[in-house]
Design a protein around this motif. Structure first.
Motif, PDB file in Angstrom:
ATOM      1  N   ASN A  65       6.438  31.524  13.409  1.00  0.00           N
ATOM      2  CA  ASN A  65       7.532  30.949  14.194  1.00  0.00           C
ATOM      3  C   ASN A  65       8.114  29.694  13.548  1.00  0.00           C
ATOM      4  O   ASN A  65       9.210  29.285  13.903  1.00  0.00           O
ATOM      5  N   GLY A  66       7.347  29.051  12.683  1.00  0.00           N
ATOM      6  CA  GLY A  66       7.797  27.816  12.051  1.00  0.00           C
ATOM      7  C   GLY A  66       7.523  26.571  12.859  1.00  0.00           C
ATOM      8  O   GLY A  66       7.911  25.474  12.468  1.00  0.00           O
ATOM      9  N   ARG A  67       6.830  26.701  13.985  1.00  0.00           N
ATOM     10  CA  ARG A  67       6.486  25.551  14.839  1.00  0.00           C
ATOM     11  C   ARG A  67       5.553  25.990  15.970  1.00  0.00           C
ATOM     12  O   ARG A  67       5.393  27.173  16.244  1.00  0.00           O
ATOM     13  N   TYR A  68       4.968  24.996  16.614  1.00  0.00           N
ATOM     14  CA  TYR A  68       4.152  25.241  17.807  1.00  0.00           C
ATOM     15  C   TYR A  68       5.049  25.117  19.030  1.00  0.00           C
ATOM     16  O   TYR A  68       5.986  24.325  19.044  1.00  0.00           O
ATOM     17  N   ASP A  69       4.756  25.905  20.063  1.00  0.00           N
ATOM     18  CA  ASP A  69       5.508  25.809  21.309  1.00  0.00           C
ATOM     19  C   ASP A  69       4.549  25.952  22.490  1.00  0.00           C
ATOM     20  O   ASP A  69       3.352  26.133  22.313  1.00  0.00           O
ATOM     21  N   ASP A  70       5.086  25.875  23.701  1.00  0.00           N
ATOM     22  CA  ASP A  70       4.255  25.899  24.904  1.00  0.00           C
ATOM     23  C   ASP A  70       3.427  27.172  25.034  1.00  0.00           C
ATOM     24  O   ASP A  70       2.286  27.136  25.488  1.00  0.00           O
ATOM     25  N   ILE A 130      -8.418  19.252  28.121  1.00  0.00           N
ATOM     26  CA  ILE A 130      -7.958  19.705  26.797  1.00  0.00           C
ATOM     27  C   ILE A 130      -6.598  19.082  26.501  1.00  0.00           C
ATOM     28  O   ILE A 130      -5.685  19.149  27.316  1.00  0.00           O
ATOM     29  N   LYS A 131      -6.479  18.490  25.320  1.00  0.00           N
ATOM     30  CA  LYS A 131      -5.199  17.941  24.868  1.00  0.00           C
ATOM     31  C   LYS A 131      -4.837  18.624  23.554  1.00  0.00           C
ATOM     32  O   LYS A 131      -5.640  18.659  22.630  1.00  0.00           O
ATOM     33  N   ILE A 132      -3.632  19.162  23.488  1.00  0.00           N
ATOM     34  CA  ILE A 132      -3.183  19.894  22.301  1.00  0.00           C
ATOM     35  C   ILE A 132      -1.843  19.327  21.859  1.00  0.00           C
ATOM     36  O   ILE A 132      -0.927  19.176  22.671  1.00  0.00           O
ATOM     37  N   LYS A 133      -1.728  19.051  20.574  1.00  0.00           N
ATOM     38  CA  LYS A 133      -0.472  18.553  20.013  1.00  0.00           C
ATOM     39  C   LYS A 133      -0.275  19.171  18.647  1.00  0.00           C
ATOM     40  O   LYS A 133      -1.171  19.154  17.806  1.00  0.00           O
ATOM     41  N   GLY A 134       0.898  19.733  18.431  1.00  0.00           N
ATOM     42  CA  GLY A 134       1.210  20.355  17.153  1.00  0.00           C
ATOM     43  C   GLY A 134       2.614  20.011  16.702  1.00  0.00           C
ATOM     44  O   GLY A 134       3.373  19.370  17.426  1.00  0.00           O
ATOM     45  N   THR A 135       2.953  20.442  15.508  1.00  0.00           N
ATOM     46  CA  THR A 135       4.293  20.238  14.963  1.00  0.00           C
ATOM     47  C   THR A 135       5.279  21.093  15.757  1.00  0.00           C
ATOM     48  O   THR A 135       5.177  22.317  15.738  1.00  0.00           O
ATOM     49  N   ARG A 148       9.515  27.774   5.285  1.00  0.00           N
ATOM     50  CA  ARG A 148       8.420  28.280   4.465  1.00  0.00           C
ATOM     51  C   ARG A 148       7.902  27.230   3.486  1.00  0.00           C
ATOM     52  O   ARG A 148       8.654  26.603   2.766  1.00  0.00           O
ATOM     53  N   GLY A 149       6.589  27.047   3.489  1.00  0.00           N
ATOM     54  CA  GLY A 149       5.931  26.121   2.579  1.00  0.00           C
ATOM     55  C   GLY A 149       5.647  24.752   3.167  1.00  0.00           C
ATOM     56  O   GLY A 149       4.795  24.033   2.667  1.00  0.00           O
ATOM     57  N   GLU A 150       6.337  24.380   4.251  1.00  0.00           N
ATOM     58  CA  GLU A 150       6.080  23.085   4.884  1.00  0.00           C
ATOM     59  C   GLU A 150       4.861  23.195   5.792  1.00  0.00           C
ATOM     60  O   GLU A 150       4.563  24.257   6.330  1.00  0.00           O
ATOM     61  N   ASN A 151       4.144  22.082   5.970  1.00  0.00           N
ATOM     62  CA  ASN A 151       2.929  22.080   6.773  1.00  0.00           C
ATOM     63  C   ASN A 151       3.207  22.001   8.262  1.00  0.00           C
ATOM     64  O   ASN A 151       4.096  21.267   8.699  1.00  0.00           O
ATOM     65  N   LEU A 152       2.410  22.738   9.015  1.00  0.00           N
ATOM     66  CA  LEU A 152       2.372  22.661  10.469  1.00  0.00           C
ATOM     67  C   LEU A 152       1.012  22.089  10.839  1.00  0.00           C
ATOM     68  O   LEU A 152      -0.021  22.668  10.501  1.00  0.00           O
ATOM     69  N   ASP A 153       1.011  20.950  11.506  1.00  0.00           N
ATOM     70  CA  ASP A 153      -0.240  20.287  11.877  1.00  0.00           C
ATOM     71  C   ASP A 153      -0.579  20.562  13.329  1.00  0.00           C
ATOM     72  O   ASP A 153       0.313  20.696  14.181  1.00  0.00           O
ATOM     73  N   LEU A 154      -1.864  20.626  13.613  1.00  0.00           N
ATOM     74  CA  LEU A 154      -2.355  20.861  14.964  1.00  0.00           C
ATOM     75  C   LEU A 154      -3.541  19.951  15.221  1.00  0.00           C
ATOM     76  O   LEU A 154      -4.421  19.816  14.361  1.00  0.00           O
ATOM     77  N   ALA A 213       0.445  26.358   6.444  1.00  0.00           N
ATOM     78  CA  ALA A 213       1.798  26.384   5.888  1.00  0.00           C
ATOM     79  C   ALA A 213       2.687  27.288   6.725  1.00  0.00           C
ATOM     80  O   ALA A 213       2.274  28.350   7.179  1.00  0.00           O
ATOM     81  N   SER A 214       3.919  26.851   6.909  1.00  0.00           N
ATOM     82  CA  SER A 214       4.899  27.653   7.634  1.00  0.00           C
ATOM     83  C   SER A 214       5.327  28.834   6.772  1.00  0.00           C
ATOM     84  O   SER A 214       5.462  28.738   5.566  1.00  0.00           O
ATOM     85  N   GLU A 215       5.566  29.966   7.427  1.00  0.00           N
ATOM     86  CA  GLU A 215       6.077  31.156   6.753  1.00  0.00           C
ATOM     87  C   GLU A 215       7.465  31.518   7.269  1.00  0.00           C
ATOM     88  O   GLU A 215       7.980  32.581   6.997  1.00  0.00           O
ATOM     89  N   TYR A 216       8.035  30.601   8.056  1.00  0.00           N
ATOM     90  CA  TYR A 216       9.326  30.851   8.679  1.00  0.00           C
ATOM     91  C   TYR A 216      10.445  30.803   7.632  1.00  0.00           C
ATOM     92  O   TYR A 216      10.529  29.885   6.842  1.00  0.00           O
ATOM     93  N   ILE A 217      11.304  31.815   7.637  1.00  0.00           N
ATOM     94  CA  ILE A 217      12.456  31.870   6.743  1.00  0.00           C
ATOM     95  C   ILE A 217      13.701  31.920   7.599  1.00  0.00           C
ATOM     96  O   ILE A 217      13.828  32.783   8.473  1.00  0.00           O
TER      97      ILE A 217
END
Length: 98
Positions: free
Chosen positions: A20-25, A46-51, A57-63, A93-97
């Motif tokens: 998806n290229g990002r985290y969502d709800d 529980i606490k969750i936070k992501g990019t 594509r190629g950019e990092n997604l942190d969680l 790594a993101s795979e979103y194009i």
């Protein structure tokens, strides 16, 4: 053991976020559901936070997932002490194009 629990709970969610290229709800809810149903964590602990910004594509997604620290001795069950939460962080790594 706590780290392995969190790694398993976030594995599929990380793959989905990568596509998806990002985290969502909905991804956060999947992680929370796995931790509550399979590992008996309380949802409010529980606490969750992501990019959440779209990454290509190629950019990092942190969680980062934060849960209460586990009880490591029998004495802690009877004489609880204030402990820091356990924080699990990972990147994929993101795979979103576009």
């Amino acid at each position: 053991m706590t780290e392995e629990t969190l790694r398993l709970a976030t594995y599929e969610a990380q793959k989905q976020a990568s596509l998806n290229g990002r985290y969502d709800d909905s991804i956060y809810k999947d992680i929370e559901k796995a931790l509550v149903e399979n590992h008996n964590y309380k949802p409010e602990a529980i606490k969750i936070k992501g990019t959440e910004t779209l990454k290509t594509r190629g950019e990092n997604l942190d969680l980062t997932v934060t849960v209460p620290s586990p009880v490591v001795s029998v004495m802690e069950m009877f004489f609880p002490t204030q402990k820091d939460d356990y924080v699990f962080s990972s990147s994929i790594a993101s795979e979103y194009i576009r």
